[in-house]
Design a protein around this motif. Structure first.
Motif, short mmCIF file in Angstrom:
data_model
loop_
_atom_site.label_atom_id
_atom_site.label_comp_id
_atom_site.label_asym_id
_atom_site.label_seq_id
_atom_site.Cartn_x
_atom_site.Cartn_y
_atom_site.Cartn_z
N GLU A 35 -2.20 -64.09 37.16
CA GLU A 35 -3.14 -64.02 38.27
C GLU A 35 -3.23 -65.41 38.87
O GLU A 35 -3.62 -66.35 38.17
CB GLU A 35 -4.53 -63.58 37.81
CG GLU A 35 -4.61 -62.15 37.42
CD GLU A 35 -6.00 -61.79 36.93
OE1 GLU A 35 -6.57 -62.55 36.13
OE2 GLU A 35 -6.50 -60.76 37.37
N GLU A 101 2.35 -48.62 39.90
CA GLU A 101 1.25 -49.55 39.64
C GLU A 101 0.34 -48.96 38.58
O GLU A 101 0.22 -47.75 38.45
CB GLU A 101 0.48 -49.92 40.90
CG GLU A 101 -0.17 -48.80 41.65
CD GLU A 101 -0.81 -49.31 42.94
OE1 GLU A 101 -2.04 -49.55 42.93
OE2 GLU A 101 -0.08 -49.45 43.93
N VAL A 102 -0.25 -49.87 37.80
CA VAL A 102 -1.14 -49.49 36.72
C VAL A 102 -2.25 -50.54 36.63
O VAL A 102 -2.01 -51.72 36.87
CB VAL A 102 -0.36 -49.35 35.39
CG1 VAL A 102 0.27 -50.65 34.96
CG2 VAL A 102 -1.21 -48.79 34.28
N GLU A 103 -3.46 -50.10 36.30
CA GLU A 103 -4.61 -51.01 36.16
C GLU A 103 -4.83 -51.33 34.69
O GLU A 103 -4.83 -50.44 33.85
CB GLU A 103 -5.88 -50.36 36.71
CG GLU A 103 -5.91 -50.20 38.20
CD GLU A 103 -6.23 -51.48 38.94
OE1 GLU A 103 -7.00 -52.31 38.42
OE2 GLU A 103 -5.67 -51.66 40.04
N LYS A 104 -5.04 -52.61 34.41
CA LYS A 104 -5.39 -53.04 33.05
C LYS A 104 -6.08 -54.39 33.17
O LYS A 104 -5.67 -55.22 33.98
CB LYS A 104 -4.15 -53.13 32.17
CG LYS A 104 -4.51 -53.33 30.72
CD LYS A 104 -3.49 -52.74 29.79
CE LYS A 104 -4.02 -52.87 28.38
NZ LYS A 104 -3.12 -52.45 27.38
N THR A 107 -7.00 -55.70 36.56
CA THR A 107 -5.93 -56.23 37.39
C THR A 107 -4.90 -55.14 37.66
O THR A 107 -4.63 -54.31 36.79
CB THR A 107 -5.25 -57.42 36.68
OG1 THR A 107 -6.25 -58.43 36.45
CG2 THR A 107 -4.12 -58.01 37.48
N THR A 108 -4.32 -55.14 38.83
CA THR A 108 -3.25 -54.20 39.16
C THR A 108 -1.91 -54.83 38.83
O THR A 108 -1.59 -55.92 39.30
CB THR A 108 -3.29 -53.82 40.65
OG1 THR A 108 -4.57 -53.26 40.95
CG2 THR A 108 -2.21 -52.80 40.99
N GLY A 110 2.44 -54.06 38.40
CA GLY A 110 3.51 -53.15 38.77
C GLY A 110 4.43 -53.68 39.83
O GLY A 110 4.30 -54.80 40.32
N ILE A 112 4.92 -52.89 43.28
CA ILE A 112 4.07 -52.22 44.26
C ILE A 112 4.73 -52.25 45.64
O ILE A 112 5.06 -53.31 46.16
CB ILE A 112 2.69 -52.88 44.29
CG1 ILE A 112 2.06 -52.79 42.89
CG2 ILE A 112 1.80 -52.24 45.35
CD1 ILE A 112 0.80 -53.57 42.71
N HIS A 128 3.55 -57.51 40.75
CA HIS A 128 2.17 -58.02 40.65
C HIS A 128 1.65 -57.88 39.24
O HIS A 128 2.09 -57.01 38.52
CB HIS A 128 1.27 -57.23 41.60
CG HIS A 128 1.44 -57.65 43.02
ND1 HIS A 128 0.79 -58.72 43.57
CD2 HIS A 128 2.21 -57.14 44.01
CE1 HIS A 128 1.14 -58.84 44.83
NE2 HIS A 128 2.00 -57.90 45.13
#
Length: 146
Positions: A35, A101-104, A107-108, A110, A112, A128
């Motif tokens: 990030e 894309e996946v959230e964890k 944060t996104t 993948g 994208i 990302h």
């Protein structure tokens, strides 16, 4: 113009050092997303993305290490190497995978897909978080911008 069904990623000695296939035919991409943050504040991650033989997203195994200024680089390296060992016998080679894309950890993650800034602009597929690999047409080139 539209988003691609698949994006090729060629194995290289830089961001795509650990892409390829497992002995059972799955495709994988092991990477170190981050990030962005001011100075040393952005979070660091190890991410293993798994895809079936046709390139469809299966699973993401993501480890969080906190802000860059406070991580233990040896621990991150050990986790990275462990994720690679978990795959068993692998072949480092070109992969062709679908955007996802996946959230964890809030944060996104993948590959994208996003449209270009103008109507006639090409689509992009960006890795990302961090946007440190960006792909555009031709989707089968295997090349990326950093």
């Amino acid at each position: 113009m539209s988003a691609p069904a698949l994006v090729a990623i060629d194995h290289d000695d830089y961001h795509a050092e650990h892409v390829g296939r497992t002995s059972d035919g799955r495709q994988f991409f092991l990477t170190t997303p981050f990030e962005p943050g001011l100075g040393q504040e952005g979070n660091e991650f190890v991410a293993l993305f798994l895809f079936d033989a046709a390139g469809n997203f299966l699973e993401a195994k993501i480890d969080e290490f906190g802000p860059r200024a406070s991580i233990d680089p040896e621990r991150r390296k050990a986790v990275y190497e462990q994720r690679l060992r978990e795959l068993g016998a692998v072949t480092f080679t070109r992969i062709e995978v679908a955007p996802f894309e996946v959230e964890k950890f809030g944060t996104t993650f993948g590959l994208i897909a996003r449209p270009g800034d103008d109507e006639d602009d090409s689509w992009w597929v960006e890795l990302h978080p961090g946007n440190y690999m960006a792909f555009t047409e031709p989707w089968d080139s295997g090349e990326y911008d950093t």
